[in-house]
Design a protein around this motif. Sequence first.
Motif, short mmCIF file in Angstrom:
data_model
loop_
_atom_site.label_atom_id
_atom_site.label_comp_id
_atom_site.label_asym_id
_atom_site.label_seq_id
_atom_site.Cartn_x
_atom_site.Cartn_y
_atom_site.Cartn_z
N HIS A 41 0.85 -1.20 0.00
CA HIS A 41 0.00 0.00 0.00
C HIS A 41 0.88 1.25 0.00
CE1 HIS A 41 -4.03 1.69 0.82
NE2 HIS A 41 -3.36 2.66 1.42
N ALA A 42 0.42 2.32 -0.63
CA ALA A 42 1.17 3.58 -0.67
C ALA A 42 1.20 4.22 0.72
CB ALA A 42 0.53 4.54 -1.66
N ILE A 43 2.38 4.58 1.14
CA ILE A 43 2.62 5.15 2.47
C ILE A 43 3.38 6.47 2.33
CG2 ILE A 43 3.96 4.78 4.61
CD1 ILE A 43 1.58 2.92 4.48
N LEU A 44 3.06 7.43 3.18
CA LEU A 44 3.86 8.64 3.30
C LEU A 44 4.83 8.43 4.45
CD1 LEU A 44 1.12 11.43 3.09
CD2 LEU A 44 2.86 10.90 1.38
N ALA A 45 6.10 8.41 4.15
CA ALA A 45 7.11 8.22 5.19
C ALA A 45 7.66 9.59 5.58
CB ALA A 45 8.22 7.32 4.68
N LEU A 46 7.91 9.76 6.86
CA LEU A 46 8.42 11.03 7.36
C LEU A 46 9.52 10.75 8.38
CD1 LEU A 46 6.81 14.25 8.30
CD2 LEU A 46 7.71 12.97 10.21
N THR A 47 10.62 11.45 8.26
CA THR A 47 11.61 11.43 9.33
C THR A 47 11.62 12.83 9.93
OG1 THR A 47 13.44 11.99 7.85
CG2 THR A 47 13.04 9.65 8.25
N GLN A 48 11.75 12.89 11.24
CA GLN A 48 11.73 14.18 11.93
C GLN A 48 12.76 14.18 13.05
OE1 GLN A 48 8.00 16.25 12.91
NE2 GLN A 48 8.67 16.23 15.05
N VAL A 49 13.53 15.26 13.12
CA VAL A 49 14.39 15.50 14.26
C VAL A 49 13.83 16.73 14.95
CG1 VAL A 49 16.74 15.99 15.08
CG2 VAL A 49 16.40 14.56 13.04
N SER A 50 13.53 16.60 16.24
CA SER A 50 12.99 17.71 17.03
C SER A 50 14.07 18.22 17.97
CB SER A 50 11.77 17.25 17.84
OG SER A 50 10.75 16.80 16.97
N TYR A 51 14.10 19.54 18.13
CA TYR A 51 15.14 20.20 18.91
C TYR A 51 14.55 21.03 20.04
CZ TYR A 51 17.91 19.20 14.73
OH TYR A 51 18.53 18.57 13.67
N LEU A 52 15.32 21.16 21.10
CA LEU A 52 14.98 22.12 22.15
C LEU A 52 15.33 23.51 21.63
CD1 LEU A 52 16.45 20.18 25.20
CD2 LEU A 52 14.05 20.31 24.47
N ASP A 53 14.88 24.56 22.32
CA ASP A 53 15.14 25.91 21.81
C ASP A 53 16.63 26.27 21.82
OD1 ASP A 53 15.41 26.28 24.55
OD2 ASP A 53 14.16 28.06 24.63
N ASP A 54 17.46 25.50 22.53
CA ASP A 54 18.91 25.76 22.50
C ASP A 54 19.61 25.00 21.37
OD1 ASP A 54 19.06 23.11 23.34
OD2 ASP A 54 20.05 23.55 25.24
N GLY A 55 18.83 24.29 20.52
CA GLY A 55 19.39 23.59 19.38
C GLY A 55 19.79 22.15 19.64
N THR A 56 19.55 21.64 20.85
CA THR A 56 19.87 20.25 21.18
C THR A 56 18.77 19.32 20.67
OG1 THR A 56 20.96 21.01 23.22
CG2 THR A 56 20.40 18.67 23.08
N ALA A 57 19.17 18.31 19.90
CA ALA A 57 18.19 17.33 19.40
C ALA A 57 17.72 16.46 20.56
CB ALA A 57 18.81 16.47 18.31
N PHE A 58 16.39 16.29 20.69
CA PHE A 58 15.85 15.47 21.77
C PHE A 58 15.04 14.28 21.28
CE2 PHE A 58 12.42 18.55 21.18
CZ PHE A 58 11.29 17.76 21.23
N GLU A 59 14.76 14.23 19.98
CA GLU A 59 13.95 13.11 19.46
C GLU A 59 14.20 12.95 17.97
OE1 GLU A 59 9.31 11.80 19.86
OE2 GLU A 59 9.67 13.73 18.89
N TYR A 60 14.33 11.71 17.54
CA TYR A 60 14.43 11.35 16.13
C TYR A 60 13.32 10.33 15.88
CZ TYR A 60 16.22 9.04 11.90
OH TYR A 60 16.35 8.48 10.65
N VAL A 61 12.43 10.65 14.95
CA VAL A 61 11.27 9.78 14.70
C VAL A 61 11.21 9.41 13.22
CG1 VAL A 61 8.75 9.57 14.84
CG2 VAL A 61 9.97 10.93 16.52
N LYS A 62 10.99 8.12 12.98
CA LYS A 62 10.72 7.64 11.63
C LYS A 62 9.27 7.17 11.63
CE LYS A 62 14.00 4.60 11.14
NZ LYS A 62 15.01 3.68 10.60
N SER A 63 8.44 7.79 10.80
CA SER A 63 7.00 7.52 10.78
C SER A 63 6.55 7.07 9.40
CB SER A 63 6.21 8.79 11.15
OG SER A 63 6.63 9.29 12.39
N GLN A 64 5.49 6.26 9.38
CA GLN A 64 4.87 5.84 8.13
C GLN A 64 3.37 6.03 8.25
OE1 GLN A 64 6.64 2.25 6.29
NE2 GLN A 64 7.99 2.22 8.07
N TYR A 65 2.84 6.94 7.43
CA TYR A 65 1.43 7.33 7.48
C TYR A 65 0.65 6.69 6.34
CZ TYR A 65 2.90 11.20 10.51
OH TYR A 65 3.40 11.95 11.53
#
Length: 176
Positions: free
Chosen positions: A140-164
């Motif tokens: 099935h066709a999937i939308l894949a998304l990778t996201q890196v989220s940062y704190l306001d000081d620029g520190t990465a706190f989460e890396y997520v690989k998602s398939q919608y």
Amino acid sequence: MERRVGSGTFVSSTRVQEKMRGTTSFTEIVKSQGKVPSSQLISYRRTIPNEQEVAKLGITPTENIIRMERVRYADQVPLVYEVASIPEKFIKDFKKEEVTSHFFQTLQKYGYRIGKSQQTIYARLAKEKIAHYLEVEKGHAILALTQVSYLDDGTAFEYVKSQYVGERFEFYLENN
């Protein structure tokens, strides 16, 4: 009408939409559209990061992470399968439920300020495991998304690989 594997046919509603601007939580996105969010936790484990997680999170190969695998729902319809990787140092004092159910709210409760995120979206076909969790056919066709989220000081706190599931979720951009 939409056919769900093992569930028959049901009337599909409008897609859940995420405005691609700023960092928002899945729970807030779903609630903002009048739907009830929920999650099924598949796995939650403490481990060492792989090369991709080291690079995306800006951590050393010996720093522990929590890797969480779950399916996210809106009104009990599966929308997304995701694998989130979080450096353990950010959540060592958190209860597991605080991370699995409302992670962004918990971060803010503990005084963290959420900043920007970087997202990449691409198309792919659902592999058998993902298709099972999202109640679609393999391929099935999937939308894949990778996201890196940062704190306001620029520190990465989460890396997520998602398939919608494409027909249940959409992203839209808004420029100022």
